[in-house]
Design an enzyme around this catalytic site. Structure first.
Site, PDB file in Angstrom:
ATOM      1  CB  CYS A  19       6.335   1.819   6.964  1.00 26.49           C
ATOM      2  SG  CYS A  19       5.597   3.236   6.289  1.00 26.49           S
ATOM      3  CG  LEU A  20       6.269   1.141   0.418  1.00 24.68           C
ATOM      4  CD1 LEU A  20       5.660   1.394  -0.547  1.00 24.68           C
ATOM      5  CD2 LEU A  20       7.423   0.057   0.362  1.00 24.68           C
TER       6      LEU A  20
ATOM      7  CG  HIS B 253       0.566   0.825   7.292  1.00 28.43           C
ATOM      8  ND1 HIS B 253       1.423   0.328   8.151  1.00 28.43           N
ATOM      9  CD2 HIS B 253       0.949   1.589   6.365  1.00 28.43           C
ATOM     10  CE1 HIS B 253       2.469   0.847   7.623  1.00 28.43           C
ATOM     11  NE2 HIS B 253       2.366   1.639   6.625  1.00 28.43           N
ATOM     12  CD  GLU B 254      -0.587   2.470   3.203  1.00 24.74           C
ATOM     13  OE1 GLU B 254      -0.356   3.487   3.054  1.00 24.74           O
ATOM     14  OE2 GLU B 254       0.101   1.272   3.041  1.00 24.74           O
TER      15      GLU B 254
ATOM     16  CG  HIS C  52       0.993   6.440   5.995  1.00 26.92           C
ATOM     17  ND1 HIS C  52       2.255   7.132   6.475  1.00 26.92           N
ATOM     18  CD2 HIS C  52       1.230   5.005   5.733  1.00 26.92           C
ATOM     19  CE1 HIS C  52       3.072   6.073   6.676  1.00 26.92           C
ATOM     20  NE2 HIS C  52       2.739   4.795   6.001  1.00 26.92           N
TER      21      HIS C  52
ATOM     22  CD  GLN D 239       3.457   5.791   2.885  1.00 27.66           C
ATOM     23  OE1 GLN D 239       2.471   5.117   2.346  1.00 27.66           O
ATOM     24  NE2 GLN D 239       4.547   5.160   3.270  1.00 27.66           N
TER      25      GLN D 239
ATOM     26  N   GLY E 100       1.009  -1.279  -0.077  1.00 27.76           N
ATOM     27  CA  GLY E 100       0.135  -0.036  -0.180  1.00 27.76           C
ATOM     28  C   GLY E 100       0.913   1.460  -0.204  1.00 27.76           C
TER      29      GLY E 100
END
Length: 177
Positions: free
Chosen positions: A89-90, A131-132, A135, A51, A46
């Protein structure tokens, strides 16, 4: 469409709540395309707009072969069942820490054209959605760890090779065809 630099932990944009999308236009469709392409290039499950430095409530996901996106999402946690599992996480590349998440969710929002969307998910999809959306609310998953685990995670991240960098660009493999 383009692969866009991914902001790293420490960037203030990752700790600010994102604004709702009000215009379902070509610019939004371009953002969704950039998020999707960047997520694929980075190998993520995701990616949220903050991000890549865009403070709007949009995210993409790629879980179990399904690719999708949600605009202005809201999430309902279904039941009380939770699961603690490694999460990455990216914006924190190369690290995974155990994080507790609800096992089942229902998310609603809109697609890039303004049509209503409902996503029901369990396990990895539920984790990715939570998670997203975090963010979009200015929360990075390490903020969700219990105090002891968070301190250990932050200590490990202090030695990250990317520490002090603002962003990284996923490498795009060019097809010979």
């Amino acid at each position: 469409m383009s692969v866009t630099p991914i902001r790293l932990l420490g960037d203030p944009v990752l700790h600010r709540p994102a604004a709702p999308v009000v215009d379902f236009d070509a610019e939004l469709r371009g953002l969704v395309a950039d998020l999707t392409e960047t997520m694929h290039a980075a190998g993520g499950a995701g990616l949220a707009a903050p991000q890549i430095g865009v403070g709007l409530r949009v995210f993409t996901w790629h879980v179990d072969g399904e690719v999708g996106h949600l605009v202005n999402p809201s999430v309902d946690l279904v039941g009380e069942e939770t699961e603690e599992a490694p999460e990455g996480c990216l914006s924190i590349p190369g690290y995974r820490f155990d994080c507790r998440r609800h096992l089942h969710v229902v998310a609603t929002g809109w697609n890039q054209h303004g049509d209503p969307v409902r996503v029901e998910g369990s396990h990895l999809l539920a984790r990715a959605v939570q998670h997203e959306v975090d963010h979009l609310d200015g929360v990075v998953f390490v903020d969700r760890l219990d105090p002891e685990a968070r301190a250990a995670a932050l200590a490990a991240l202090a030695d990250a090779e990317w520490r002090g960098m603002a962003a990284w660009v996923p490498r795009v493999e060019v097809s010979p065809h």
